[in-house]
Design a protein around this motif. Structure first.
Motif, mmCIF file in Angstrom:
data_model
loop_
_atom_site.group_PDB
_atom_site.id
_atom_site.type_symbol
_atom_site.label_atom_id
_atom_site.label_comp_id
_atom_site.label_asym_id
_atom_site.label_seq_id
_atom_site.Cartn_x
_atom_site.Cartn_y
_atom_site.Cartn_z
ATOM 1 N N MET A 66 0.003 31.696 86.853
ATOM 2 C CA MET A 66 -0.873 32.848 86.769
ATOM 3 C C MET A 66 -0.760 33.813 85.208
ATOM 4 S SD MET A 66 -2.664 32.556 89.370
ATOM 5 C CE MET A 66 -3.465 34.071 89.579
ATOM 6 N N GLY A 67 -0.343 32.963 84.132
ATOM 7 C CA GLY A 67 -0.209 33.665 82.910
ATOM 8 C C GLY A 67 1.245 34.403 82.750
ATOM 9 N N SER B 21 6.945 35.465 77.106
ATOM 10 C CA SER B 21 6.773 34.913 75.457
ATOM 11 C C SER B 21 6.284 35.936 74.620
ATOM 12 C CB SER B 21 6.291 33.611 75.379
ATOM 13 O OG SER B 21 6.491 32.467 75.908
ATOM 14 N N ARG B 22 5.147 36.479 75.069
ATOM 15 C CA ARG B 22 4.745 37.661 74.007
ATOM 16 C C ARG B 22 5.368 38.997 73.903
ATOM 17 N NH1 ARG B 22 -0.375 39.960 76.226
ATOM 18 N NH2 ARG B 22 1.115 41.571 77.053
ATOM 19 N N GLU B 23 5.953 39.250 75.138
ATOM 20 C CA GLU B 23 6.887 40.535 75.275
ATOM 21 C C GLU B 23 8.161 40.220 74.537
ATOM 22 O OE1 GLU B 23 5.642 43.475 76.106
ATOM 23 O OE2 GLU B 23 3.824 42.544 76.355
ATOM 24 N N TRP C 187 14.401 37.960 84.409
ATOM 25 C CA TRP C 187 14.735 38.132 86.008
ATOM 26 C C TRP C 187 13.458 38.541 86.697
ATOM 27 C CZ3 TRP C 187 17.952 34.862 87.399
ATOM 28 C CH2 TRP C 187 19.063 34.471 86.861
ATOM 29 N N ASP C 188 12.660 39.653 86.184
ATOM 30 C CA ASP C 188 11.665 39.796 86.936
ATOM 31 C C ASP C 188 10.589 38.724 86.883
ATOM 32 O OD1 ASP C 188 12.459 42.573 86.925
ATOM 33 O OD2 ASP C 188 11.272 43.279 85.234
ATOM 34 N N THR C 189 10.535 37.876 85.731
ATOM 35 C CA THR C 189 9.618 36.737 85.878
ATOM 36 C C THR C 189 10.187 35.733 87.100
ATOM 37 O OG1 THR C 189 8.902 37.032 83.721
ATOM 38 C CG2 THR C 189 8.683 34.987 84.469
#
Length: 166
Positions: free
Chosen positions: A69-70, A76-78, A91-93
């Motif tokens: 879902m992106g 990557s952007r952050e 770890w959140d991801t």
């Protein structure tokens, strides 16, 4: 006060060339690996069993988009914006992708049971293959960390290693 002379200088041209070359080589390696794998599987399984294998792949692939879902693009952007947040974001991801992997597994297996008249062996095969959702919960964020840190070369090698190990 920090000594900027001690920090390594980034060469954008070198980064682009390195990442482009590794990306191209990795894509060629992936295409060759996929071709050889398909030839091997067709020879091993035969026509009928290969068709069943393809159905399993299709069912798992149909719902796999829910597992991301992106999120990895966001990671990557952050990381590219501020690499100091990389550990927490990783770890959140992973946690979010774990929850989505459970949802994907339930939806995939449930839809195959409800919408088709597949044998229990086919449903079991689909269920077993949903394990790939859980592998992706680590591999995709790792690739995003590498991409966010401008290491597409390492991410490309990781993709090839994962495909070959499959």
């Amino acid at each position: 006060m920090t000594d900027t002379a001690a920090l390594p200088q980034r060469n954008p041209k070198r980064i682009v060339v390195r990442n482009t070359l590794f990306g191209i080589v990795a894509q060629l390696a992936l295409k060759a690996t996929n071709f050889l794998f398909t030839v091997f599987i067709v020879n091993q399984l035969g026509g009928s069993s290969y068709g069943q294998y393809t159905i399993v792949l299709a069912w798992v692939g149909l719902v796999s988009f829910i597992g991301d879902m992106g999120i990895t693009t966001y990671l990557s952007r952050e990381v590219a914006r501020d690499s100091s947040k990389a550990n927490d974001l990783f770890w959140d991801t992973v946690t979010l992708r774990f929850i989505l992997a459970i949802i994907c597994s339930i939806v995939t297996i449930g839809a195959a049971q409800i919408l088709t008249d597949y044998s229990s062996d086919m449903i079991l095969g689909i269920g077993i293959y949903t394990i790939t959702y859980f592998f992706s919960m680590f591999i995709a964020p790792l690739g995003s960390l590498l991409t966010g840190n401008e290491r597409v070369d390492i991410a490309s090698v990781l993709n090839v290693v994962m495909q070959v190990s499959f």
